[in-house]
Design a protein around this motif. Sequence first.
Motif, mmCIF file in Angstrom:
data_model
loop_
_atom_site.group_PDB
_atom_site.id
_atom_site.type_symbol
_atom_site.label_atom_id
_atom_site.label_comp_id
_atom_site.label_asym_id
_atom_site.label_seq_id
_atom_site.Cartn_x
_atom_site.Cartn_y
_atom_site.Cartn_z
ATOM 1 N N ALA A 166 0.837 -1.207 0.000
ATOM 2 C CA ALA A 166 0.000 0.000 0.000
ATOM 3 C C ALA A 166 0.872 1.257 0.000
ATOM 4 O O ALA A 166 0.590 2.227 -0.721
ATOM 5 N N THR A 167 1.934 1.236 0.787
ATOM 6 C CA THR A 167 2.850 2.379 0.832
ATOM 7 C C THR A 167 3.550 2.579 -0.507
ATOM 8 O O THR A 167 3.714 3.719 -0.975
ATOM 9 N N LEU A 168 3.958 1.476 -1.129
ATOM 10 C CA LEU A 168 4.611 1.566 -2.444
ATOM 11 C C LEU A 168 3.677 2.201 -3.473
ATOM 12 O O LEU A 168 4.087 3.113 -4.211
ATOM 13 N N ASN A 169 2.453 1.719 -3.533
ATOM 14 C CA ASN A 169 1.504 2.263 -4.510
ATOM 15 C C ASN A 169 1.265 3.750 -4.285
ATOM 16 O O ASN A 169 1.248 4.551 -5.230
ATOM 17 N N LYS A 170 1.075 4.141 -3.032
ATOM 18 C CA LYS A 170 0.832 5.547 -2.712
ATOM 19 C C LYS A 170 2.047 6.402 -3.052
ATOM 20 O O LYS A 170 1.918 7.473 -3.657
ATOM 21 N N SER A 171 3.233 5.919 -2.688
ATOM 22 C CA SER A 171 4.457 6.689 -2.915
ATOM 23 C C SER A 171 4.778 6.820 -4.401
ATOM 24 O O SER A 171 5.202 7.885 -4.858
ATOM 25 N N LEU A 172 4.578 5.750 -5.153
ATOM 26 C CA LEU A 172 4.835 5.814 -6.594
ATOM 27 C C LEU A 172 3.889 6.795 -7.279
ATOM 28 O O LEU A 172 4.286 7.519 -8.200
ATOM 29 N N ALA A 173 2.646 6.829 -6.826
ATOM 30 C CA ALA A 173 1.684 7.790 -7.384
ATOM 31 C C ALA A 173 2.121 9.221 -7.063
ATOM 32 O O ALA A 173 1.987 10.125 -7.895
ATOM 33 N N GLN A 174 2.667 9.424 -5.860
ATOM 34 C CA GLN A 174 3.141 10.753 -5.480
ATOM 35 C C GLN A 174 4.339 11.168 -6.330
ATOM 36 O O GLN A 174 4.429 12.329 -6.748
ATOM 37 N N VAL A 175 5.250 10.239 -6.585
ATOM 38 C CA VAL A 175 6.412 10.557 -7.420
ATOM 39 C C VAL A 175 5.956 10.904 -8.839
ATOM 40 O O VAL A 175 6.471 11.851 -9.455
ATOM 41 N N ALA A 176 4.999 10.151 -9.369
ATOM 42 C CA ALA A 176 4.486 10.443 -10.710
ATOM 43 C C ALA A 176 3.865 11.834 -10.764
ATOM 44 O O ALA A 176 4.064 12.580 -11.738
ATOM 45 N N GLU A 177 3.124 12.202 -9.715
ATOM 46 C CA GLU A 177 2.501 13.532 -9.670
ATOM 47 C C GLU A 177 3.559 14.623 -9.557
ATOM 48 O O GLU A 177 3.447 15.681 -10.194
ATOM 49 N N LEU A 178 4.594 14.382 -8.762
ATOM 50 C CA LEU A 178 5.668 15.365 -8.641
ATOM 51 C C LEU A 178 6.436 15.500 -9.949
ATOM 52 O O LEU A 178 6.873 16.608 -10.304
ATOM 53 N N ASN A 179 6.604 14.409 -10.675
ATOM 54 C CA ASN A 179 7.216 14.489 -12.009
ATOM 55 C C ASN A 179 6.454 15.464 -12.892
ATOM 56 O O ASN A 179 7.037 16.291 -13.602
ATOM 57 N N ARG A 180 5.126 15.346 -12.833
ATOM 58 C CA ARG A 180 4.279 16.214 -13.664
ATOM 59 C C ARG A 180 4.409 17.682 -13.242
ATOM 60 O O ARG A 180 4.570 18.574 -14.078
#
Length: 484
Positions: A166-180
């Motif tokens: 769950a932490t991985l999924n949430k964190s990866l989504a945050q990194v993708a959003e920060l990339n944008r």
Amino acid sequence: MSIARALGNAVSGLTATARGTETVAANLANASTPGYARRDLAITAQTAGGNAGGVRIDGVTRAINASVLSESRLAEAARADAATRLDFATRIEEAIGIAGNAGSLGNALSDFRTALSSAASRPDDTIRLMQVADKADALADRLNAVSDAVQTARTAADQAIAGDVATLNKSLAQVAELNRKIAILESDGTDPSSLYDQRQGIISEIAKIVPVQEVTRAAGAVALFTAEGAVLLDGTMPTELSFDAAGQVTAGQAVGSGLSLLTQNGQELTSSQMRLYGGGSLSAHFAIRDDLAPRMQASLDDLALDLHDRLADPAVDPTLTAASTGLFTDGGARAALADKTGLAGRIAVNDAVVEAAGGESWRLRAGLEAATAGAVGDSSLLIAMSDGLDRAMTAIPGTGFSGKGSLADRLATVETRIATVRVAAQSDAAIRNSQADTIFARLTADGVDSDAEMQRLLQYEQAYAANARVIQAIQTMMDKILEI
């Protein structure tokens, strides 16, 4: 140089010093902030028609050593892996206890043997016979408790896997959003340094779960891969991981039989593919659930079977047959090698000798399936039971024991195995901690140095004063000109 150009140079210098002072202030304010990278002001000399034209601010750069940062993340993953394994080994060693200490499995066995010897000296004493049943029950309870501790650890590991995913999924989504967001700010010419810091902190937390390699992409974006090559994020959509937690894990459950592995983008990984996520806390939890804990459970089950068979032997108690239940049972039935998985959690004292369950304590003297109480002074069965525990018997085929040994020898073997796992985990954790601390020290060495920042602040102050004097001199010159 014209007055106008001199004024322009001074103004550009004042602007640069003001911006530089801001970076120093930010560095000092965030010196202890995790993930913060030191800011440096990038300036170059301006030229206009070949003549000096002040300074130009090229931007604010983040001072970060990418190679050391990558090493630090791998080291933190290894530290998390080792710490997780050590915590498990320590808890199981504490559950089995140190021989001789109250509450330990070894102490429970010693108390049972002592009770047998005491009853053999006075086989007519009902209280001593009842004490034998009580100590046998305490021994079974300790085996049950240690087995429960192993399964509790497996359950906790299973739940921890779900939490890590769950932490991985949430964190990866945050990194993708920060990339944008970083790409947008980069295109606008706005400084995205704070977003870089935020992304760096999130990636470092991901690295504790699974070791991460970061690859720079266009427009300030990054792609993330595991150390073994699995894609976590490359583009706008992160890899979606899922895991079905089992709830309460029991001794008989294994992968494919009540327990699951990771699912990546809807496809369940095989056992060989799981190595792609090895190296962090996630793989350590899988190792505990599927390897370390089952091996410890198997050792406990071997010990329980050895205890059962020693006292269910017709050579010890002539009233028994090859199909009879002895003093210890598998949930009321005779234990069998084919069903030994989880036996340590099910082993119990035969109700035939427990008066609270309707049994008779005299059966410990006369035999578990004796028709009558027999002679009250007959201690042969009690002595035979004690000898059966102490006899050096050949290991039961199909168990993890080898050679000949008494029950105490078998227990010592189990204790040694568990202690060996703990010592190895402790040694590995010490090495991983030392490596991680060393690399972290290298990383922080490139961070904010308050003394260096104060020195830079003094330099900016001197530069500000020099440019201010230039402007003051220009003002004096203009005043003189206007007086003419």
